[in-house]
Write a protein that holds these residues in place. Structure first.
Motif, short mmCIF file in Angstrom:
data_model
loop_
_atom_site.label_atom_id
_atom_site.label_comp_id
_atom_site.label_asym_id
_atom_site.label_seq_id
_atom_site.Cartn_x
_atom_site.Cartn_y
_atom_site.Cartn_z
N LEU A 373 0.82 -1.21 0.00
CA LEU A 373 0.00 0.00 0.00
C LEU A 373 0.86 1.26 0.00
O LEU A 373 0.45 2.30 -0.54
N MET A 374 2.05 1.18 0.54
CA MET A 374 2.95 2.32 0.56
C MET A 374 3.66 2.53 -0.77
O MET A 374 3.82 3.67 -1.23
N ASN A 375 4.04 1.44 -1.43
CA ASN A 375 4.97 1.54 -2.56
C ASN A 375 4.35 1.28 -3.93
O ASN A 375 4.94 1.67 -4.94
N ASP A 376 3.22 0.64 -3.97
CA ASP A 376 2.62 0.27 -5.26
C ASP A 376 1.40 1.17 -5.48
O ASP A 376 0.30 0.89 -5.00
N ASP A 377 1.58 2.25 -6.23
CA ASP A 377 0.50 3.22 -6.43
C ASP A 377 -0.70 2.61 -7.15
O ASP A 377 -1.85 2.95 -6.86
N GLU A 378 -0.45 1.73 -8.11
CA GLU A 378 -1.55 1.12 -8.84
C GLU A 378 -2.40 0.26 -7.90
O GLU A 378 -3.64 0.31 -7.94
N PHE A 379 -1.73 -0.51 -7.06
CA PHE A 379 -2.43 -1.34 -6.08
C PHE A 379 -3.21 -0.48 -5.10
O PHE A 379 -4.38 -0.75 -4.82
N TYR A 380 -2.57 0.59 -4.61
CA TYR A 380 -3.22 1.48 -3.66
C TYR A 380 -4.44 2.17 -4.28
O TYR A 380 -5.52 2.21 -3.68
N ASN A 381 -4.28 2.72 -5.47
CA ASN A 381 -5.38 3.45 -6.12
C ASN A 381 -6.58 2.54 -6.39
O ASN A 381 -7.73 2.97 -6.26
N LYS A 382 -6.31 1.31 -6.77
CA LYS A 382 -7.41 0.36 -7.01
C LYS A 382 -8.17 0.09 -5.71
O LYS A 382 -9.42 0.11 -5.69
N ALA A 383 -7.42 -0.14 -4.62
CA ALA A 383 -8.05 -0.41 -3.33
C ALA A 383 -8.86 0.79 -2.85
O ALA A 383 -9.99 0.65 -2.37
N SER A 384 -8.29 1.97 -2.99
CA SER A 384 -8.98 3.19 -2.57
C SER A 384 -10.26 3.40 -3.38
O SER A 384 -11.31 3.78 -2.84
N GLY A 385 -10.19 3.17 -4.67
CA GLY A 385 -11.36 3.32 -5.53
C GLY A 385 -12.47 2.35 -5.16
O GLY A 385 -13.66 2.72 -5.18
N ILE A 386 -12.08 1.13 -4.81
CA ILE A 386 -13.07 0.13 -4.38
C ILE A 386 -13.79 0.61 -3.12
O ILE A 386 -15.02 0.50 -3.00
N CYS A 387 -13.03 1.20 -2.19
CA CYS A 387 -13.63 1.70 -0.94
C CYS A 387 -14.58 2.86 -1.22
O CYS A 387 -15.68 2.93 -0.66
N GLN A 388 -14.16 3.77 -2.07
CA GLN A 388 -15.00 4.92 -2.39
C GLN A 388 -16.30 4.49 -3.07
O GLN A 388 -17.38 5.00 -2.76
N ASP A 389 -16.19 3.56 -4.00
CA ASP A 389 -17.39 3.07 -4.69
C ASP A 389 -18.33 2.38 -3.71
O ASP A 389 -19.56 2.53 -3.79
N TYR A 390 -17.76 1.61 -2.78
CA TYR A 390 -18.58 0.89 -1.81
C TYR A 390 -19.35 1.86 -0.93
O TYR A 390 -20.54 1.65 -0.64
N ILE A 391 -18.69 2.92 -0.51
CA ILE A 391 -19.36 3.93 0.33
C ILE A 391 -20.52 4.57 -0.43
O ILE A 391 -21.63 4.72 0.10
N GLN A 392 -20.29 4.95 -1.67
CA GLN A 392 -21.33 5.60 -2.45
C GLN A 392 -22.55 4.70 -2.64
O GLN A 392 -23.69 5.17 -2.65
N LEU A 393 -22.32 3.40 -2.78
CA LEU A 393 -23.42 2.46 -2.94
C LEU A 393 -24.12 2.15 -1.61
O LEU A 393 -25.25 1.66 -1.61
N SER A 394 -23.45 2.45 -0.49
CA SER A 394 -23.96 2.05 0.82
C SER A 394 -24.77 3.14 1.52
O SER A 394 -25.57 2.84 2.41
N ILE A 395 -24.54 4.40 1.18
CA ILE A 395 -25.28 5.46 1.86
C ILE A 395 -26.73 5.49 1.36
O ILE A 395 -27.02 5.05 0.25
N GLY A 396 -27.61 5.98 2.20
CA GLY A 396 -29.01 6.10 1.81
C GLY A 396 -29.96 5.20 2.57
O GLY A 396 -31.17 5.20 2.30
N ALA A 397 -29.46 4.42 3.54
CA ALA A 397 -30.34 3.51 4.29
C ALA A 397 -31.42 4.28 5.04
O ALA A 397 -32.58 3.84 5.12
N THR A 398 -31.07 5.43 5.59
CA THR A 398 -32.03 6.21 6.36
C THR A 398 -33.22 6.64 5.50
O THR A 398 -34.38 6.55 5.92
N ASN A 399 -32.92 7.10 4.30
CA ASN A 399 -34.01 7.52 3.40
C ASN A 399 -34.94 6.35 3.07
O ASN A 399 -36.16 6.52 2.99
N LYS A 400 -34.37 5.16 2.89
CA LYS A 400 -35.20 3.98 2.58
C LYS A 400 -36.11 3.65 3.76
O LYS A 400 -37.28 3.30 3.57
N ILE A 401 -35.58 3.76 4.97
CA ILE A 401 -36.38 3.48 6.15
C ILE A 401 -37.51 4.49 6.29
O ILE A 401 -38.67 4.14 6.54
#
Length: 409
Positions: A373-401
């Motif tokens: 994660l420190m030295n491989d930018d491609e590996f890091y950027n892919k992991a970070s992007g996966i986290c960001q996408d997951y968050i965007q898909l996960s918000i909104g539970a309150t509105n559904k309730i």
């Protein structure tokens, strides 16, 4: 079976009382907080109430987005907020959105009937999986709807064991389950419960709001000063035995912030005694030209906001009983490293599989993931992007309730 359950509840209360006499601080708070509870648990019968119950502070944070919306969308109702644990009640006993904050009386039929008598309750919300069967039964008997927020069940949960038919029957006292994932909905359906809606986890809404409102921390920015930062949050000694050795071989362009779960003086000394070049957060103004490598956070309340400074994070607890809150780091797009005990959390299971979170079992695996994660930018950027996408898909539970509740409250 109901008789045995009620006996077990009374036995538990008795054991807490005994523990309080022998100096257990949490037991003392639990017991003393309930001594004169009925003096507080009274209301004007002309008022209409919504009752929200949470186990502790984590569940409070999980339920907070719904609490805020209930207060704003249904202002005619007063809010009763109860806690099971002192670790939730003590820091939130003055919570201003609630009209009354209290400990939940022990789960006996008598207490449940008394609470219903004292309040004109129109709806009840329990958060996640705090199941109190006498309360559930009395609410059902009095035609008061009970909703579960962010409910999460697993196949190995006691509800689904061969000996648990009585426990399963109690779930039919719930009016509606707002569940975190499809697996929970399918498990409920497998025992004949159809009244569930998959909404996701409301805690994502909470951490997303915190991230939007996060403030700056000049002392931490001064400490980082041009370097990349790793944050180890909510760590225990079992985590620190990997974190501290790694800190001593970090390159010069990296620094580390350790925010331990336990900030007692003895634990802070245990950490700092193993470090060569560090500074305490409380002494950050004394930083000199030596430019410390490690900053140790010896205060509470800021971790969830400072994750924004991290390139990636380690979240502790995974070498104990279970990991702590990873969502607070994920919301900033931080890849997260954790220990092996994470399977109770949907986001951890999903992201370990997808490649945004990494579970390690020993020092070698810890070092390898950190170095990549420190030295491989491609590996890091892919992991970070996966986290960001997951968050965007996960918000909104309150509105559904709230959309479902529009026709029910």
């Amino acid at each position: 079976m109901n008789f045995l359950y009620s006996i077990a509840i009374r036995l538990y209360s008795g054991l807490v009382a005994i523990a309080s006499l022998f100096g257990n601080e949490k037991a003392r708070l639990w017991w003393n907080g309930r001594k004169n509870q009925w003096e507080n648990l009274k209301s004007n019968k002309d008022d209409e109430w919504i009752w929200i119950h949470v186990s502790s502070l984590g569940e409070f944070e999980q339920g907070l987005p719904v609490i805020e919306r209930l207060k704003s969308d249904f202002p005619k109702y007063k809010l009763l907020l109860t806690f099971f644990s002192p670790s939730g009640y003590e820091p939130r006993k003055n919570f201003q959105l609630a009209d009354k904050v209290a400990y939940m009386p022990s789960d006996t039929r008598r207490n449940a009937e008394r609470l219903i008598k004292n309040f004109n309750i129109k709806a009840v919300f329990f958060v996640k999986y705090d199941f109190w069967f006498n309360y559930m039964k009395v609410l059902k008997k009095n035609d008061i709807p009970l909703y579960y927020i962010s409910a999460l069940l697993h196949p190995d949960h006691y509800f689904f064991k061969f000996y648990s038919s009585w426990f399963r029957k109690q779930l039919f006292n719930v009016s509606h389950f707002f569940v975190q994932n499809d697996e929970t909905a399918k498990l409920l359906k497998s025992i004949g419960i159809e009244n569930s809606t998959v909404t996701g986890d409301t805690r994502f809404d909470r951490v997303f709001e915190i991230a939007k409102q996060s403030k700056s921390f000049p002392e931490i920015e001064e400490f980082i000063v041009g370097r990349q930062c790793i944050i180890a949050g909510s760590s225990w000694p079992a985590d620190e035995k990997f974190i501290i050795p790694f800190s001593k071989k970090m390159p010069d362009n990296y620094c580390l912030i350790i925010a331990p779960h336990d900030i007692s003086e003895s634990h802070i000394k245990q950490i700092t005694s193993q470090l060569d070049n560090y500074v305490l957060y409380s002494q950050q103004s004394t930083v000199n030209s030596q430019h410390p490598t490690v900053l140790v956070i010896n205060t509470i309340g800021i971790l969830k906001q400072i994750y924004k400074y991290a390139r990636f994070a380690y979240v502790g607890g995974g070498f104990m009983s279970s990991i702590h809150n990873t969502q607070e780091a994920l919301v900033f797009g931080c890849p997260v490293v954790i220990g092996p005990k994470y399977h109770k959390f949907v986001e951890a299971v999903d992201l370990v599989k997808d490649g945004g979170m990494f579970s390690v079992n020993n020092q070698q695996e810890f070092d390898e993931v950190f170095e990549q994660l420190m030295n491989d930018d491609e590996f890091y950027n892919k992991a970070s992007g996966i986290c960001q996408d997951y968050i965007q898909l996960s918000i909104g539970a309150t509105n559904k309730i709230m959309k479902v509740l529009e026709s029910k409250l």
